[in-house]
Design a protein around this motif. Structure first.
Motif, mmCIF file in Angstrom:
data_model
loop_
_atom_site.group_PDB
_atom_site.id
_atom_site.type_symbol
_atom_site.label_atom_id
_atom_site.label_comp_id
_atom_site.label_asym_id
_atom_site.label_seq_id
_atom_site.Cartn_x
_atom_site.Cartn_y
_atom_site.Cartn_z
ATOM 1 N N UNK A 3 45.835 -7.015 -11.340
ATOM 2 C CA UNK A 3 44.957 -8.116 -10.811
ATOM 3 C C UNK A 3 45.998 -9.130 -10.634
ATOM 4 N N UNK A 4 46.044 -9.725 -9.330
ATOM 5 C CA UNK A 4 47.031 -10.635 -8.762
ATOM 6 C C UNK A 4 46.137 -11.916 -8.661
ATOM 7 N N UNK A 5 46.504 -12.979 -9.009
ATOM 8 C CA UNK A 5 45.570 -14.282 -8.727
ATOM 9 C C UNK A 5 46.512 -15.281 -8.391
ATOM 10 N N UNK A 6 46.165 -16.347 -7.835
ATOM 11 C CA UNK A 6 46.642 -17.724 -7.741
ATOM 12 C C UNK A 6 45.546 -18.709 -8.067
ATOM 13 N N UNK A 7 45.415 -19.430 -9.010
ATOM 14 C CA UNK A 7 44.656 -19.826 -9.815
ATOM 15 C C UNK A 7 45.187 -21.195 -10.544
ATOM 16 N N UNK A 8 45.211 -22.415 -9.675
ATOM 17 C CA UNK A 8 45.809 -23.615 -10.477
ATOM 18 C C UNK A 8 44.861 -23.902 -11.608
ATOM 19 N N UNK A 49 45.753 0.577 -7.980
ATOM 20 C CA UNK A 49 44.690 -0.224 -7.087
ATOM 21 C C UNK A 49 44.904 -1.700 -7.502
ATOM 22 N N UNK A 50 44.544 -2.753 -6.636
ATOM 23 C CA UNK A 50 44.935 -4.051 -6.832
ATOM 24 C C UNK A 50 43.678 -4.803 -6.308
ATOM 25 N N UNK A 51 43.493 -5.843 -7.380
ATOM 26 C CA UNK A 51 42.449 -6.927 -7.128
ATOM 27 C C UNK A 51 43.194 -8.295 -6.770
ATOM 28 N N UNK A 52 43.063 -8.794 -5.572
ATOM 29 C CA UNK A 52 43.685 -10.272 -5.432
ATOM 30 C C UNK A 52 42.909 -11.160 -5.217
ATOM 31 N N UNK A 53 42.936 -12.140 -5.950
ATOM 32 C CA UNK A 53 41.985 -13.352 -6.043
ATOM 33 C C UNK A 53 42.798 -14.649 -5.789
ATOM 34 N N UNK A 54 42.248 -15.383 -4.799
ATOM 35 C CA UNK A 54 42.674 -16.617 -4.329
ATOM 36 C C UNK A 54 41.390 -17.474 -4.338
ATOM 37 N N UNK A 55 41.944 -19.169 -4.425
ATOM 38 C CA UNK A 55 40.933 -20.093 -4.100
ATOM 39 C C UNK A 55 40.659 -20.295 -2.588
ATOM 40 N N UNK A 56 39.829 -20.870 -2.285
ATOM 41 C CA UNK A 56 39.676 -21.199 -0.681
ATOM 42 C C UNK A 56 39.788 -22.735 -0.725
ATOM 43 N N UNK A 69 52.257 -13.435 -1.530
ATOM 44 C CA UNK A 69 51.781 -11.910 -1.788
ATOM 45 C C UNK A 69 52.578 -10.971 -0.845
ATOM 46 N N UNK A 70 53.496 -11.639 -0.094
ATOM 47 C CA UNK A 70 54.219 -10.899 0.698
ATOM 48 C C UNK A 70 55.096 -9.968 0.164
ATOM 49 N N UNK A 71 55.723 -10.308 -1.094
ATOM 50 C CA UNK A 71 56.679 -9.365 -2.097
ATOM 51 C C UNK A 71 55.773 -8.326 -2.593
ATOM 52 N N UNK A 72 54.673 -8.140 -2.579
ATOM 53 C CA UNK A 72 53.610 -7.064 -3.134
ATOM 54 C C UNK A 72 53.313 -6.303 -2.222
ATOM 55 N N UNK A 73 53.796 -4.912 -1.817
ATOM 56 C CA UNK A 73 53.496 -4.178 -0.925
ATOM 57 C C UNK A 73 52.869 -2.928 -1.499
ATOM 58 N N UNK A 74 51.879 -2.314 -0.646
ATOM 59 C CA UNK A 74 51.137 -1.154 -1.161
ATOM 60 C C UNK A 74 51.547 0.176 -0.288
ATOM 61 N N UNK A 75 51.164 1.190 -0.652
ATOM 62 C CA UNK A 75 51.383 2.369 0.239
ATOM 63 C C UNK A 75 50.030 3.155 0.069
ATOM 64 N N UNK A 76 49.262 2.719 1.246
ATOM 65 C CA UNK A 76 47.729 2.927 1.106
ATOM 66 C C UNK A 76 47.222 2.711 -0.092
ATOM 67 N N UNK A 77 47.659 1.930 -0.772
ATOM 68 C CA UNK A 77 46.884 1.452 -2.228
ATOM 69 C C UNK A 77 45.638 0.961 -2.033
ATOM 70 N N UNK A 78 44.522 1.218 -2.700
ATOM 71 C CA UNK A 78 43.242 0.726 -2.373
ATOM 72 C C UNK A 78 43.229 -0.828 -3.198
ATOM 73 N N UNK A 79 42.894 -1.540 -2.303
ATOM 74 C CA UNK A 79 42.719 -3.167 -2.621
ATOM 75 C C UNK A 79 41.200 -3.804 -2.596
ATOM 76 N N UNK A 80 41.017 -4.918 -3.231
ATOM 77 C CA UNK A 80 40.021 -5.706 -3.306
ATOM 78 C C UNK A 80 40.292 -6.954 -3.285
#
Length: 255
Positions: A3-8, A49-56, A69-80
């Motif tokens: 789980x990756x999130x930007x959540x102030x 697998x990765x779930x990335x959540x950000x505010x709008x 997020x640019x420092x996190x890379x996938x190799x055909x990794x499923x993402x949500x």
């Protein structure tokens, strides 16, 4: 599941954890809100697998989140990709996040738009995600889990189509910047936790308004409740957005 999130102010993290817990019981969390986080690159495999959540913010993903997020890379990794908004609209944000992750080597399995309490005009989506949201997000999580379980090793998932304009709307920020009251005792917590280092550590009674992204984290974390925004400006903004925000929006799943 990562789980990756930007959540102030915590709403985005809460929504992300509800969804992720319905998909996988064991998760690793990466908080990209923290400006002090390690900058070493992270590479994920097709078995992750990765779930990335950000505010709008204004219909867009915060630029600082896209950069981190640019420092996190996938190799055909499923993402949500998941965007969380304050009951107005998410405009181009979901498409922007999905595109950014795919450019980093991820393959979209499903996308989601969720609602959380507005970080400035808290009358909108107050208390959300609530019990009804939780039930719906858990159901969405189960649907995503079912899709993930059907993927064969090395299979590339079919990416869903989401709403949004690829020319992305222009967002120039908002004029609501927190100021400091006499309650401030210079503890420095706001400076330590500001996602964009807009508050000087040696002078936390000031704010760099050019760097400030109006995320309101400083207000949320201040032990003295010493940071405020103009109540007049909040009232005017609340009235301006009333038509767009007063009707309850519901979470959306694209799968």
């Amino acid at each position: 599941m990562h789980i990756v999130y930007f959540s102030p102010t915590g709403g985005t993290r809460k929504a992300a954890e509800i969804i992720a817990n319905a998909i996988a019981p064991t998760t690793a969390e990466i908080d990209i809100t923290d400006h002090k986080q390690q900058e070493e690159p992270i590479e994920l495999t097709p078995d992750d697998s990765i779930l990335v959540a950000v505010p709008v913010y204004g219909g867009r993903v915060p630029a600082v989140a896209i950069n981190r997020l640019k420092r996190i890379t996938g190799h055909n990794t499923p993402a949500i990709p998941v965007v969380v908004y304050g009951n107005r609209d998410y405009d181009d944000a979901l498409l922007e996040l999905k595109s950014a992750l795919e450019a980093n080597g991820f393959k979209t399995v499903a996308c989601m738009a969720c609602i959380a309490e507005h970080s400035i005009m808290r009358v909108y989506a107050h208390g959300r995600p609530d019990a009804a949201d939780t039930a719906r997000l858990q159901e969405f999580g189960r649907q995503i889990k079912a899709k993930l379980s059907k993927l064969k090793p090395g299979e590339i998932p079919v990416a869903p189509t989401v709403k949004g304009n690829p020319d992305y709307k222009i967002y120039n920020g908002v004029p609501l910047k927190p100021y400091v009251t006499k309650k401030c005792n210079l503890c420095g917590k706001c400076a330590a936790l500001c996602p964009v280092e807009a508050i000087p550590v040696d002078n936390p009674k000031t704010t760099d308004k050019e760097r400030c992204i109006s995320c309101m984290r400083c207000m949320a974390v201040c032990p003295q409740k010493a940071r405020k925004v103009s109540p007049i400006k909040v009232h005017l903004s609340t009235q301006m957005l009333k038509k767009a925000c007063e009707t309850r929006k519901e979470p959306e799943l694209f799968i």
